[in-house]
Scaffold this active site. Structure first.
Site, mmCIF file in Angstrom:
data_model
loop_
_atom_site.group_PDB
_atom_site.id
_atom_site.type_symbol
_atom_site.label_atom_id
_atom_site.label_comp_id
_atom_site.label_asym_id
_atom_site.label_seq_id
_atom_site.Cartn_x
_atom_site.Cartn_y
_atom_site.Cartn_z
ATOM 1 N N ARG A 133 0.891 -1.334 0.047
ATOM 2 C CA ARG A 133 0.019 -0.075 0.022
ATOM 3 C C ARG A 133 0.755 1.317 -0.026
ATOM 4 O O ARG A 133 0.371 2.228 -0.470
ATOM 5 C CB ARG A 133 -0.853 0.018 1.252
ATOM 6 C CG ARG A 133 -2.142 -0.758 0.821
ATOM 7 C CD ARG A 133 -3.091 -1.196 2.034
ATOM 8 N NE ARG A 133 -2.798 -2.298 2.663
ATOM 9 C CZ ARG A 133 -2.853 -2.537 4.024
ATOM 10 N NH1 ARG A 133 -3.437 -1.397 4.728
ATOM 11 N NH2 ARG A 133 -2.501 -3.580 4.190
ATOM 12 N N GLU A 183 3.644 -8.914 16.744
ATOM 13 C CA GLU A 183 3.015 -9.358 18.043
ATOM 14 C C GLU A 183 3.392 -10.780 18.186
ATOM 15 O O GLU A 183 3.681 -11.051 19.314
ATOM 16 C CB GLU A 183 1.785 -8.992 17.797
ATOM 17 C CG GLU A 183 1.069 -8.961 19.291
ATOM 18 C CD GLU A 183 -0.373 -8.747 19.221
ATOM 19 O OE1 GLU A 183 -0.853 -8.125 18.158
ATOM 20 O OE2 GLU A 183 -1.120 -8.799 20.384
HETATM 21 P P1 AMP Z 1 3.234 -1.609 11.888
HETATM 22 O O1 AMP Z 1 4.570 -2.235 11.223
HETATM 23 O O2 AMP Z 1 2.649 -2.063 12.897
HETATM 24 O O3 AMP Z 1 3.484 0.108 12.132
HETATM 25 O O4 AMP Z 1 2.224 -1.856 10.623
HETATM 26 C C1 AMP Z 1 2.114 -1.073 9.482
HETATM 27 C C2 AMP Z 1 1.671 -1.591 8.245
HETATM 28 O O5 AMP Z 1 0.462 -2.691 8.645
HETATM 29 C C3 AMP Z 1 1.232 -0.713 7.186
HETATM 30 O O6 AMP Z 1 1.931 -0.955 6.300
HETATM 31 C C4 AMP Z 1 -0.315 -0.896 7.314
HETATM 32 O O7 AMP Z 1 -0.637 -1.018 5.706
HETATM 33 C C5 AMP Z 1 -0.522 -2.165 7.968
HETATM 34 N N1 AMP Z 1 -1.565 -2.082 8.962
HETATM 35 C C6 AMP Z 1 -1.321 -2.130 10.438
HETATM 36 N N2 AMP Z 1 -2.375 -1.961 11.133
HETATM 37 C C7 AMP Z 1 -3.467 -1.472 10.315
HETATM 38 C C8 AMP Z 1 -4.717 -0.908 10.538
HETATM 39 N N3 AMP Z 1 -5.280 -0.993 11.862
HETATM 40 N N4 AMP Z 1 -5.421 -0.525 9.448
HETATM 41 C C9 AMP Z 1 -4.922 -0.884 8.168
HETATM 42 N N5 AMP Z 1 -3.651 -1.157 7.844
HETATM 43 C C10 AMP Z 1 -2.779 -1.433 8.996
#
Ligand code: AMP
Length: 170
Positions: free
Chosen positions: A57, A94
């Site tokens: 994305r 996680e």
């Molecule tokens: P993180 O590594 O935990 O910051 O997760 C980021 C990635 O996970 C991004 O590329 C987002 O596209 C996806 N992501 C994580 N949580 C969500 C959420 N609640 N809604 C949409 N996309 C999410």
């Protein structure tokens, strides 16, 4: 224009307890997309030589942003997708771990790279992308997101890197 209106909340996706921020209404609106790219282009990161973005994305915002700024684009991808020599960084989720890769020659020594993703949650993915840019000899100019989930410690995990987001979800 309030870009938050172009995000759809989908409860319990992809698993129970997760409130998924769906960006497809934003993608479907050329006016909202143009606004998002214009705003990303105006964020105060100083000199930027390249845009890197995270599969998949992140690509939807990173490529038009790079084109608008008239600079090159670098894909950060899941393992095994990039055909040339790669650097890899593993990061903790996680449960378990994941990793991302970059072409070794995608960023040159001293280049300032702005890294883009659609959403900041825990910051694990972006943190790994920052490490990849630095492994190539680049400097992280900053981290830009369309959405930041402010109730998660993503910004903290990114440490001293400059973090900017267009929509803050409290
Ligand atoms: P993180 O590594 O935990 O910051 O997760 C980021 C990635 O996970 C991004 O590329 C987002 O596209 C996806 N992501 C994580 N949580 C969500 C959420 N609640 N809604 C949409 N996309 C999410």
């Amino acid at each position: 224009m309030d870009l938050a209106k172009y995000l759809r909340d989908v409860p319990d996706f992809p698993k129970p307890g997760i409130l998924f921020k769906d960006i497809t209404p934003l993608l479907a609106s050329p006016v909202a997309m143009k606004t998002a790219i214009d705003r990303l282009a105006k964020l105060p990161f100083g000199k930027v030589d390249k845009i890197a973005a995270i599969e998949s994305r992140g690509f939807l915002f990173g490529v038009p942003l790079a084109m608008q700024l008239g600079i090159g684009f670098v894909p950060v991808r899941k393992p095994g997708k990039l055909p040339w020599k790669t650097n890899r960084v593993e990061y903790k989720l996680e449960y378990g771990s994941d990793s991302v890769e970059i072409h070794q020659d995608a960023v040159h020594k001293g280049e300032r790279v702005l890294i883009v993703d659609d959403l900041l949650a825990t910051g694990g993915t972006m943190g790994a992308a920052c490490q990849l840019v630095e492994m190539c000899g680049g400097t992280v100019a900053g981290c830009a997101f369309v959405v930041e989930l402010c109730f998660l410690p993503g910004r903290k995990r990114l440490g001293t890197h400059q973090v900017e987001a267009l929509v803050a979800v409290k």
